[in-house]
Design a protein around this motif. Structure first.
Motif, short mmCIF file in Angstrom:
data_model
loop_
_atom_site.label_atom_id
_atom_site.label_comp_id
_atom_site.label_asym_id
_atom_site.label_seq_id
_atom_site.Cartn_x
_atom_site.Cartn_y
_atom_site.Cartn_z
N LEU A 135 24.93 19.74 48.31
CA LEU A 135 25.75 18.60 48.71
C LEU A 135 25.03 17.76 49.75
CD1 LEU A 135 28.42 17.06 48.55
CD2 LEU A 135 29.33 18.65 50.25
N ALA A 136 24.40 18.41 50.73
CA ALA A 136 23.68 17.69 51.78
C ALA A 136 22.52 16.90 51.19
CB ALA A 136 23.18 18.66 52.85
N LEU A 137 21.75 17.49 50.28
CA LEU A 137 20.62 16.80 49.67
C LEU A 137 21.08 15.55 48.92
CD1 LEU A 137 17.62 16.59 48.91
CD2 LEU A 137 18.13 18.04 46.93
N VAL A 138 22.09 15.70 48.08
CA VAL A 138 22.58 14.56 47.31
C VAL A 138 23.14 13.48 48.23
CG1 VAL A 138 24.28 13.85 45.58
CG2 VAL A 138 22.93 15.92 45.22
N THR A 139 23.85 13.89 49.27
CA THR A 139 24.40 12.93 50.24
C THR A 139 23.28 12.17 50.94
OG1 THR A 139 26.36 14.29 50.58
CG2 THR A 139 25.82 12.71 52.32
N LEU A 140 22.26 12.88 51.39
CA LEU A 140 21.14 12.24 52.08
C LEU A 140 20.34 11.33 51.15
CD1 LEU A 140 19.96 15.24 54.27
CD2 LEU A 140 21.11 13.16 55.06
N LEU A 141 20.10 11.77 49.92
CA LEU A 141 19.39 10.92 48.96
C LEU A 141 20.17 9.63 48.70
CD1 LEU A 141 18.07 13.56 46.40
CD2 LEU A 141 16.70 12.20 48.02
N VAL A 145 19.73 7.28 51.72
CA VAL A 145 18.42 6.63 51.75
C VAL A 145 18.36 5.53 50.69
CG1 VAL A 145 15.95 6.97 51.33
CG2 VAL A 145 17.21 8.59 52.76
N VAL A 146 18.76 5.84 49.47
CA VAL A 146 18.71 4.86 48.38
C VAL A 146 19.61 3.66 48.70
CG1 VAL A 146 19.32 4.50 45.96
CG2 VAL A 146 18.03 6.53 46.62
N ASP A 147 20.81 3.92 49.17
CA ASP A 147 21.75 2.83 49.45
C ASP A 147 21.33 1.95 50.62
OD1 ASP A 147 23.32 3.72 47.37
OD2 ASP A 147 24.79 4.72 48.65
N ALA A 148 20.44 2.44 51.47
CA ALA A 148 19.98 1.67 52.62
C ALA A 148 18.97 0.59 52.25
CB ALA A 148 19.37 2.60 53.67
N HIS A 149 18.49 0.62 51.01
CA HIS A 149 17.47 -0.34 50.57
C HIS A 149 18.01 -1.18 49.42
CE1 HIS A 149 14.53 1.55 53.16
NE2 HIS A 149 15.08 2.70 52.80
#
Length: 162
Positions: free
Chosen positions: A136-142, A145-149
């Motif tokens: 869950l943490a990995l998917v949330t963090l990915l 990151v993706v949404d920030a760009h």
């Protein structure tokens, strides 16, 4: 906690701390898993298009590209291949006869269902080394990151500067 500096002996970069390098390696792993356990006929971008049309039938190609986070030329190529395979079809928009919309065929719905099941199994295999909380943490963090760009957001694929 901060990301390691990436410095290594003799001035060479420690690529094990480089997110871009790790993302490329992860993509290699995913590609290998996809071709061995999901499909050799339906590519990940094709699956994204099928899935987008399953979620929102009767959308135009531009909207499809935005939802699938694919640039215009890629979505045009993917749509052409899926039309050729008989998995999607172009139909006149019932509300605006001047434009075409896309929809899954019966064969496309079946392909989507089959590939979606296999992709879910592949994702479980990919994330198996992690605990449930880590997954869950990995998917949330990915996603963060993706949404920030801009290029990572729907409709943002075209926004990349040269």
């Amino acid at each position: 906690m901060s990301v390691p500096s990436g410095a290594a002996v003799d001035g060479a970069a420690d690529l094990s701390a480089n997110p871009g390098h790790l993302a490329r390696r992860l993509q290699q792993v995913i590609h290998q898993l996809w071709t061995t356990s999901v499909s050799t006929e339906t590519t990940p971008p094709q699956f994204v298009v099928l899935n987008s049309l399953r979620a929102a039938p009767d959308i135009d190609q531009r909207t499809l590209g935005e939802r699938a986070c694919l640039d215009r030329s890629t979505v045009a190529d993917v749509v052409a291949r899926l039309v050729q395979r008989g998995l999607i079809r172009r139909v006149r928009d019932p509300h605006d006869g001047r434009r075409n919309v896309l929809r899954l065929t019966t064969r496309g719905e079946g392909t989507h269902t089959e590939v979606a099941h296999r992709a879910q199994t592949m994702n479980e295999q990919l994330l198996a080394p992690l605990s449930g909380d880590e997954q869950l943490a990995l998917v949330t963090l990915l996603n963060r990151v993706v949404d920030a760009h801009p290029a990572g957001r729907p409709g943002g694929a075209e926004a990349d500067p040269d």
